[in-house]
Design an enzyme around this catalytic site. Structure first.
Site, PDB file in Angstrom:
ATOM      1  N   CYS A  92     -16.227   9.556 -34.461  1.00 17.41           N
ATOM      2  CA  CYS A  92     -16.808   9.584 -33.388  1.00 17.41           C
ATOM      3  C   CYS A  92     -15.786   9.678 -32.112  1.00 17.41           C
ATOM      4  O   CYS A  92     -14.948   9.190 -32.256  1.00 17.41           O
ATOM      5  CB  CYS A  92     -17.891   8.591 -32.933  1.00 17.41           C
ATOM      6  N   HIS A 108     -19.743  10.045 -27.787  1.00 13.96           N
ATOM      7  CA  HIS A 108     -20.832   9.268 -26.971  1.00 13.96           C
ATOM      8  C   HIS A 108     -20.089   8.302 -26.193  1.00 13.96           C
ATOM      9  O   HIS A 108     -18.675   8.314 -26.008  1.00 13.96           O
ATOM     10  CB  HIS A 108     -21.192   8.114 -28.100  1.00 13.96           C
TER      11      HIS A 108
END
Length: 239
Positions: A214, A198
């Site tokens: 992440c 992301h």
């Protein structure tokens, strides 16, 4: 096999306590290697900065046409290894494969023909790293951030930020969302892995161990990568 935010095992998931070491034994096969001139060496001290150039002024300047503003940032304060560039890259993986090397804070988009695009990334903090194989299952532009229950319980600063969204209690997509301008949701063994690739509005976190697992890129880079991916792109994360 259940999917958690914990350590990925080889070619799958292994439920290991998040408090343990980020990587289990064994690791993964070698996915590819950067040609010597593009290899990532340990950073010298003090950290090198990047000379200003018209090319990077354009890449990391304001990004028009988005529903929320994407501001330029001072890329000259970043280690030049973490700026987007095309590199010589030898790999048996087919074009379109995404290979992440957490130790080098690098994400490679394999182009084939001995080339790849290298992006600088931020990766998981100690105890939150992972390795293995996944695939891009869902792609979202300006996604809502829906933190898992474990994160809300672990971090008392999360709950006050949450409001009702279409997908549950979270932070609506936009400038306040920790997922930035784009997110690619990763699945393994047919289930949501809990991990995402992301964007971020914090370029100073690229090249650091910062997340709960992440993989983050600056917004300009995640938009560029997002435009090249489809659902089903293979993602390999080295141990």
């Amino acid at each position: 096999m259940s999917v958690t935010r914990r350590v990925f095992g080889i070619m799958g998931l292994a439920g290991v306590s998040a408090g343990l070491s980020a990587c289990n034994g064994g690791g993964l096969p070698v996915f590819g290697s950067v040609a010597p001139e593009a290899s990532a060496a340990p950073p010298p001290a003090p950290r090198p900065h990047t000379p200003r150039s018209a090319r990077y002024d354009a890449i990391y300047g304001e990004f028009p046409g988005e529903p929320f503003p994407i501001a330029a940032f001072d890329y000259t304060q970043m280690d030049p290894r973490h700026l987007r560039r095309s590199v010589a890259y030898s790999s048996h993986e087919p074009a379109g494969t995404i290979v992440i090397e957490p130790a080098d804070y690098a994400l490679y988009y394999v182009e084939g023909g001995g080339r790849a695009t290298r992006y600088g990334v931020g990766v998981g903090k100690e105890g939150f790293g992972w390795n293995g194989e996944a695939k891009v299952a869902v792609r979202r532009s300006w996604p809502d951030w829906i933190p898992p229950r474990e994160m809300i319980e672990r971090d008392p600063t999360v709950a006050p930020r949450l409001t009702q969204t279409a997908r549950g209690m979270g932070v609506p997509g936009g400038l306040d969302s920790p997922l930035g301008a784009r997110a690619m949701i990763l699945a393994a063994n047919g289930q949501d892995s809990g991990y995402r690739i992301h964007g971020t509005t914090e370029p100073d976190t690229i090249g650091t161990n910062v997340s709960s697992g992440c993989i983050r890129l600056v917004n300009q880079d995640v938009i560029h990568l997002y435009g090249r991916t489809v659902q089903s792109n293979r993602v390999l994360v080295a141990a």
